[in-house]
Scaffold this active site. Sequence first.
Site, PDB file in Angstrom:
ATOM      1  N   ASP A  33       0.795  -1.235   0.000  1.00 35.92           N
ATOM      2  CA  ASP A  33       0.000   0.000   0.000  1.00 35.92           C
ATOM      3  C   ASP A  33       0.824   1.280   0.000  1.00 35.92           C
ATOM      4  OD1 ASP A  33       0.758  -0.849   2.567  1.00 35.92           O
ATOM      5  OD2 ASP A  33      -0.874   0.226   3.541  1.00 35.92           O
ATOM      6  N   GLU A  93      -0.766  -2.133   5.177  1.00 36.67           N
ATOM      7  CA  GLU A  93       0.163  -2.094   6.318  1.00 36.67           C
ATOM      8  C   GLU A  93       0.045  -0.763   7.044  1.00 36.67           C
ATOM      9  OE1 GLU A  93       3.284  -1.249   8.853  1.00 36.67           O
ATOM     10  OE2 GLU A  93       3.226  -0.225   6.942  1.00 36.67           O
ATOM     11  N   GLU A  94      -0.268   0.306   6.282  1.00 36.84           N
ATOM     12  CA  GLU A  94      -0.270   1.657   6.856  1.00 36.84           C
ATOM     13  C   GLU A  94      -1.572   1.972   7.596  1.00 36.84           C
ATOM     14  OE1 GLU A  94       2.309   3.490   6.830  1.00 36.84           O
ATOM     15  OE2 GLU A  94       3.481   3.179   5.015  1.00 36.84           O
ATOM     16  N   HIS A 124       7.387   8.776   4.547  1.00 36.90           N
ATOM     17  CA  HIS A 124       6.107   9.506   4.659  1.00 36.90           C
ATOM     18  C   HIS A 124       6.276  10.989   4.337  1.00 36.90           C
ATOM     19  CE1 HIS A 124       3.902   6.286   7.292  1.00 36.90           C
ATOM     20  NE2 HIS A 124       4.785   5.744   6.486  1.00 36.90           N
TER      21      HIS A 124
HETATM   22 ZN   LIG Z   1       5.046   3.740   6.375  1.00 37.31          ZN
HETATM   23 ZN   LIG Z   2       6.460   1.086   5.512  1.00 40.98          ZN
END
Ligand SMILES: [Zn+2]
Ligand SMILES: [Zn+2]
Length: 408
Positions: free
Chosen positions: A78, A136-137, A361
Amino acid sequence: MVSPELLSLMPQVVAWRRHLHQYPELSHQEHATAAWVDAALRALPDMQVFRPTPTSVLGVLQGQAGPGATVLLRADLDALPIQEQTQLPYASVHAGVMHACGHDGHTAALLGAAHLLHAQRHLLRGELRLLFQHAEEAAPSGARELVSAGVMGGVDRIVGFHLDTQLPLGRVAVQSGAIMAAPDTFEITVQGQGGHAGWPQASVDPVPIGAMIVLGLQQVASRLNDPLEPLVLSITTFHAGQALNVTPDQALLGGTVRTLSPVLRERVETQLRQITASICAGYGASCTVLYERGSDAVVNDAELVKRYRQLVEQELGESVLMDVPPEMGAEDFSEFLRHAPGVYFLVGAGNAARGITAPHHHPRFTFDEEALTPLVQLLVAGGFSLTGEASSEARLRNGPASLEEEIR
Ligand SMILES: [Zn+2]
Ligand SMILES: [Zn+2]
């Protein structure tokens, strides 16, 4: 040493990464990404492909060299809700969505490892599972859904990894013990009694009570617990009131607690509840605390760490190994670790000389693609080595039928 097969595959891996980077998808919406991985795996004869959830993919490869352990290698698919600002020729074409954590590289690397392991399946023992995880996020996490879908059934060992631009290119960190935090969240409602802001004596004002809770909770980390034990308690939201002349009825506060130790995790929840309740009681308000446990801390298995460090030394040389302190970020890889021992390693992908320094990020995040070579190399080495030796609990499986039953 880098094999000729690996070297000749790497331009393909980089091309895959750039394709994925250009077409990122948010957590739980990885439909095109999963379909693309699905097709790429199906192109490999003898690779069985499952879809444990709508946006995840599991490839299963049976070794042809006899029984061994079942090993799961996990990548994540993702992207994040960030508007990319990199100016890369293959920058995201999806407005407001960006691969800003390197999961494009993870997916490409695991696919590269799948190709190389597949090409040598006549030498492979046991069973390899290549898991391309969604979300995952996000919370709730994709890992939990995948465990419920049965991907961990019969797995003896698991391997997770992350590219890391805060580590120099090609350096590798593999360490025992807790390496990432358990991320819990909390929401506090301070129920006062609203009224005319000019008549404070006739109301119970939740704003100063909320403010005292903010300050009181600072002491959980600064005064009530061992300063040598990692702990973060952050209050990240505080909402109350709408009009300048009205005392509001309620204040809503929320935040996150990060710990590495399960004992401290328990204690901090109790302290948070007690402090909140006593401040509210002291000023005549009532409080409710909604405390939600996130995934556990990521704790590497000491024995697997030892073996993986040996692999790193063999493949890349001892000098690439480096130690990094644990971090208070989180990873839902720990959901899988509840079901089998595992190892999670970091591969350095930063490069100041090429201006690749932005943190994960960040809208200008990218990683040095040269890091993909050692990453693929370590996944192939891990796949071979960890399947080759059955663990004491390793069940010798009768083939894929049992997995089909587990993944419905
Ligand atoms: Zn991340
Ligand atoms: Zn990551």
